[in-house]
Design a protein around this motif. Structure first.
Motif, PDB file in Angstrom:
ATOM      1  N   ASN A 143      28.381  32.515  37.186  1.00  0.00           N
ATOM      2  CA  ASN A 143      28.921  33.039  38.445  1.00  0.00           C
ATOM      3  C   ASN A 143      29.923  32.069  39.070  1.00  0.00           C
ATOM      4  O   ASN A 143      29.659  31.466  40.118  1.00  0.00           O
ATOM      5  N   PRO A 144      31.072  31.912  38.437  1.00  0.00           N
ATOM      6  CA  PRO A 144      32.088  31.012  38.998  1.00  0.00           C
ATOM      7  C   PRO A 144      32.654  31.563  40.298  1.00  0.00           C
ATOM      8  O   PRO A 144      32.593  32.770  40.564  1.00  0.00           O
ATOM      9  N   PRO A 145      33.230  30.705  41.123  1.00  0.00           N
ATOM     10  CA  PRO A 145      33.719  31.139  42.441  1.00  0.00           C
ATOM     11  C   PRO A 145      35.087  31.812  42.393  1.00  0.00           C
ATOM     12  O   PRO A 145      35.912  31.531  41.525  1.00  0.00           O
ATOM     13  N   THR A 146      35.292  32.699  43.354  1.00  0.00           N
ATOM     14  CA  THR A 146      36.609  33.291  43.608  1.00  0.00           C
ATOM     15  C   THR A 146      36.885  33.216  45.100  1.00  0.00           C
ATOM     16  O   THR A 146      36.030  33.584  45.916  1.00  0.00           O
ATOM     17  N   LEU A 147      38.048  32.709  45.446  1.00  0.00           N
ATOM     18  CA  LEU A 147      38.468  32.602  46.845  1.00  0.00           C
ATOM     19  C   LEU A 147      39.262  33.839  47.236  1.00  0.00           C
ATOM     20  O   LEU A 147      40.174  34.250  46.510  1.00  0.00           O
ATOM     21  N   TYR A 148      38.929  34.417  48.386  1.00  0.00           N
ATOM     22  CA  TYR A 148      39.672  35.550  48.944  1.00  0.00           C
ATOM     23  C   TYR A 148      40.232  35.145  50.307  1.00  0.00           C
ATOM     24  O   TYR A 148      39.526  34.521  51.109  1.00  0.00           O
ATOM     25  N   PHE A 149      41.479  35.495  50.554  1.00  0.00           N
ATOM     26  CA  PHE A 149      42.079  35.184  51.853  1.00  0.00           C
ATOM     27  C   PHE A 149      43.243  36.133  52.128  1.00  0.00           C
ATOM     28  O   PHE A 149      43.800  36.751  51.211  1.00  0.00           O
ATOM     29  N   THR A 150      43.614  36.207  53.407  1.00  0.00           N
ATOM     30  CA  THR A 150      44.746  37.025  53.842  1.00  0.00           C
ATOM     31  C   THR A 150      45.850  36.105  54.327  1.00  0.00           C
ATOM     32  O   THR A 150      45.604  35.211  55.146  1.00  0.00           O
ATOM     33  N   ASP A 151      47.066  36.301  53.789  1.00  0.00           N
ATOM     34  CA  ASP A 151      48.163  35.423  54.184  1.00  0.00           C
ATOM     35  C   ASP A 151      48.739  35.823  55.530  1.00  0.00           C
ATOM     36  O   ASP A 151      48.308  36.808  56.152  1.00  0.00           O
TER      37      ASP A 151
ATOM     38  N   LEU B 282      41.972  34.113  44.386  1.00  0.00           N
ATOM     39  CA  LEU B 282      42.257  32.936  43.557  1.00  0.00           C
ATOM     40  C   LEU B 282      40.965  32.549  42.862  1.00  0.00           C
ATOM     41  O   LEU B 282      39.989  32.178  43.518  1.00  0.00           O
ATOM     42  N   ASP B 283      40.960  32.638  41.515  1.00  0.00           N
ATOM     43  CA  ASP B 283      39.714  32.345  40.816  1.00  0.00           C
ATOM     44  C   ASP B 283      39.658  30.891  40.369  1.00  0.00           C
ATOM     45  O   ASP B 283      40.604  30.110  40.570  1.00  0.00           O
ATOM     46  N   SER B 284      38.547  30.517  39.745  1.00  0.00           N
ATOM     47  CA  SER B 284      38.314  29.122  39.382  1.00  0.00           C
ATOM     48  C   SER B 284      39.234  28.648  38.254  1.00  0.00           C
ATOM     49  O   SER B 284      39.344  27.448  38.015  1.00  0.00           O
ATOM     50  N   ARG B 285      39.915  29.567  37.580  1.00  0.00           N
ATOM     51  CA  ARG B 285      40.880  29.200  36.533  1.00  0.00           C
ATOM     52  C   ARG B 285      42.284  29.004  37.102  1.00  0.00           C
ATOM     53  O   ARG B 285      43.212  28.686  36.373  1.00  0.00           O
ATOM     54  N   GLY B 286      42.436  29.259  38.405  1.00  0.00           N
ATOM     55  CA  GLY B 286      43.744  29.118  39.032  1.00  0.00           C
ATOM     56  C   GLY B 286      44.587  30.373  38.972  1.00  0.00           C
ATOM     57  O   GLY B 286      45.783  30.336  39.274  1.00  0.00           O
ATOM     58  N   ASP B 287      43.982  31.509  38.600  1.00  0.00           N
ATOM     59  CA  ASP B 287      44.711  32.775  38.519  1.00  0.00           C
ATOM     60  C   ASP B 287      44.792  33.392  39.915  1.00  0.00           C
ATOM     61  O   ASP B 287      43.774  33.758  40.505  1.00  0.00           O
ATOM     62  N   LEU B 288      46.013  33.513  40.437  1.00  0.00           N
ATOM     63  CA  LEU B 288      46.256  34.060  41.771  1.00  0.00           C
ATOM     64  C   LEU B 288      46.813  35.470  41.646  1.00  0.00           C
ATOM     65  O   LEU B 288      47.775  35.694  40.907  1.00  0.00           O
ATOM     66  N   LYS B 289      46.218  36.437  42.364  1.00  0.00           N
ATOM     67  CA  LYS B 289      46.744  37.794  42.338  1.00  0.00           C
ATOM     68  C   LYS B 289      46.426  38.496  43.647  1.00  0.00           C
ATOM     69  O   LYS B 289      45.450  38.163  44.332  1.00  0.00           O
ATOM     70  N   GLU B 290      47.262  39.482  43.984  1.00  0.00           N
ATOM     71  CA  GLU B 290      47.005  40.294  45.164  1.00  0.00           C
ATOM     72  C   GLU B 290      45.843  41.234  44.856  1.00  0.00           C
ATOM     73  O   GLU B 290      45.696  41.703  43.724  1.00  0.00           O
ATOM     74  N   THR B 291      45.028  41.513  45.853  1.00  0.00           N
ATOM     75  CA  THR B 291      43.809  42.278  45.615  1.00  0.00           C
ATOM     76  C   THR B 291      43.585  43.294  46.724  1.00  0.00           C
ATOM     77  O   THR B 291      43.941  43.056  47.879  1.00  0.00           O
ATOM     78  N   PRO B 292      42.969  44.445  46.394  1.00  0.00           N
ATOM     79  CA  PRO B 292      42.621  45.417  47.427  1.00  0.00           C
ATOM     80  C   PRO B 292      41.291  45.093  48.107  1.00  0.00           C
ATOM     81  O   PRO B 292      40.876  45.803  49.009  1.00  0.00           O
ATOM     82  N   GLN B 293      40.612  44.028  47.653  1.00  0.00           N
ATOM     83  CA  GLN B 293      39.289  43.700  48.200  1.00  0.00           C
ATOM     84  C   GLN B 293      39.374  43.467  49.704  1.00  0.00           C
ATOM     85  O   GLN B 293      40.255  42.760  50.187  1.00  0.00           O
ATOM     86  N   GLN B 294      38.453  44.103  50.436  1.00  0.00           N
ATOM     87  CA  GLN B 294      38.448  43.982  51.882  1.00  0.00           C
ATOM     88  C   GLN B 294      37.543  42.830  52.323  1.00  0.00           C
ATOM     89  O   GLN B 294      36.539  42.537  51.668  1.00  0.00           O
ATOM     90  N   PRO B 295      37.884  42.148  53.407  1.00  0.00           N
ATOM     91  CA  PRO B 295      37.071  41.018  53.870  1.00  0.00           C
ATOM     92  C   PRO B 295      35.615  41.420  54.091  1.00  0.00           C
ATOM     93  O   PRO B 295      35.322  42.443  54.693  1.00  0.00           O
ATOM     94  N   GLY B 296      34.709  40.604  53.570  1.00  0.00           N
ATOM     95  CA  GLY B 296      33.281  40.829  53.780  1.00  0.00           C
ATOM     96  C   GLY B 296      32.657  41.824  52.849  1.00  0.00           C
ATOM     97  O   GLY B 296      31.430  41.998  52.851  1.00  0.00           O
ATOM     98  N   ASN B 297      33.467  42.501  51.997  1.00  0.00           N
ATOM     99  CA  ASN B 297      32.919  43.482  51.065  1.00  0.00           C
ATOM    100  C   ASN B 297      32.918  42.927  49.658  1.00  0.00           C
ATOM    101  O   ASN B 297      33.750  42.079  49.308  1.00  0.00           O
ATOM    102  N   PRO B 298      32.025  43.425  48.789  1.00  0.00           N
ATOM    103  CA  PRO B 298      32.036  42.967  47.392  1.00  0.00           C
ATOM    104  C   PRO B 298      33.371  43.324  46.738  1.00  0.00           C
ATOM    105  O   PRO B 298      33.980  44.327  47.077  1.00  0.00           O
ATOM    106  N   PRO B 299      33.842  42.495  45.799  1.00  0.00           N
ATOM    107  CA  PRO B 299      35.104  42.817  45.117  1.00  0.00           C
ATOM    108  C   PRO B 299      34.943  44.049  44.262  1.00  0.00           C
ATOM    109  O   PRO B 299      33.847  44.365  43.812  1.00  0.00           O
TER     110      PRO B 299
END
Length: 212
Positions: A176-184, A192-209
């Protein structure tokens, strides 16, 4: 002097006129061919010019799109996540114990704040602890700043926050590696995942990806 054979004059005159007509026709055809050749060459040059112009326009558009994409992702690329496994120590018998949680340090090195910041571990785990941090502190130190909510409302430019996962088995940590979610600052949501892969996401704050 002999007399003129007038009976041959019409034939002679007809021959002269026929030759003149043939010469005129030849010159006309030659001129037309030359004009057609010039027109074809002009059309070919115009076609080449239009092709070069189209190619230049496509290159300019591609450069503009690339510049716009760089501007769009510039702030997100200024956000760093440093993740490490922690918890390894020795038990009472001197035997090494495996890692049992993640420690994730989020640094906002961009020139604008990021919002609705959270770290998730795998698809099921939220952060167990979140607190302010200073990147100049010793990473192994137990000192920490103020405790924060799991969903951090705002991390300003140059600020650092640390997230810790729950404590669980070594295998669960690994799976269960970490993934960072944030809004610019422009409102785009990023992962942004633990491998350094950055991508735009539809995931909403506080909800499961969303499932992949």
């Amino acid at each position: 002097m002999g007399s003129v054979q007038w009976g041959d004059v019409p034939t002679w005159v007809a021959s002269v006129f026929a030759g003149a007509a043939a010469l005129f026709a030849y010159q006309t055809i030659t001129s037309q061919r030359q004009q057609i050749g010039e027109q074809q060459e002009f059309i070919a040059e115009q076609t080449r010019f239009m092709g070069e112009q189209q190619q230049n326009l496509e290159m300019e558009r591609a450069e503009l799109r690339a510049a716009a994409e760089d501007r769009r992702t510039a702030q997100a690329k200024g956000v760093d996540m440093h993740a490490r496994k922690a918890g390894a120590s020795t038990d009472g018998q001197g035997q090494a114990t495996p890692d049992d949680h993640w420690v994730v340090t989020v640094v906002n090195d961009s020139d604008a704040p990021i919002r609705q910041v959270e770290v998730r571990f795998g698809d099921a785990y939220n952060s167990a602890e979140v607190y302010e941090w200073n990147k100049r502190w010793n990473p192994e130190a137990h000192v920490r700043g103020d405790t924060l909510m799991q969903l951090v409302d705002l991390i300003g430019p140059g600020r650092t926050v640390r997230f810790q996962s729950p404590h669980y088995s070594h295998q669960t940590v690994h799976n269960n590696p970490p993934t960072l979610y944030f809004t610019d600052d422009g409102g785009a949501r990023w992962a942004l995942d633990s491998r350094g892969d950055l991508k735009e996401t539809p995931q909403q704050p506080g909800n499961p990806p969303p499932a992949e």
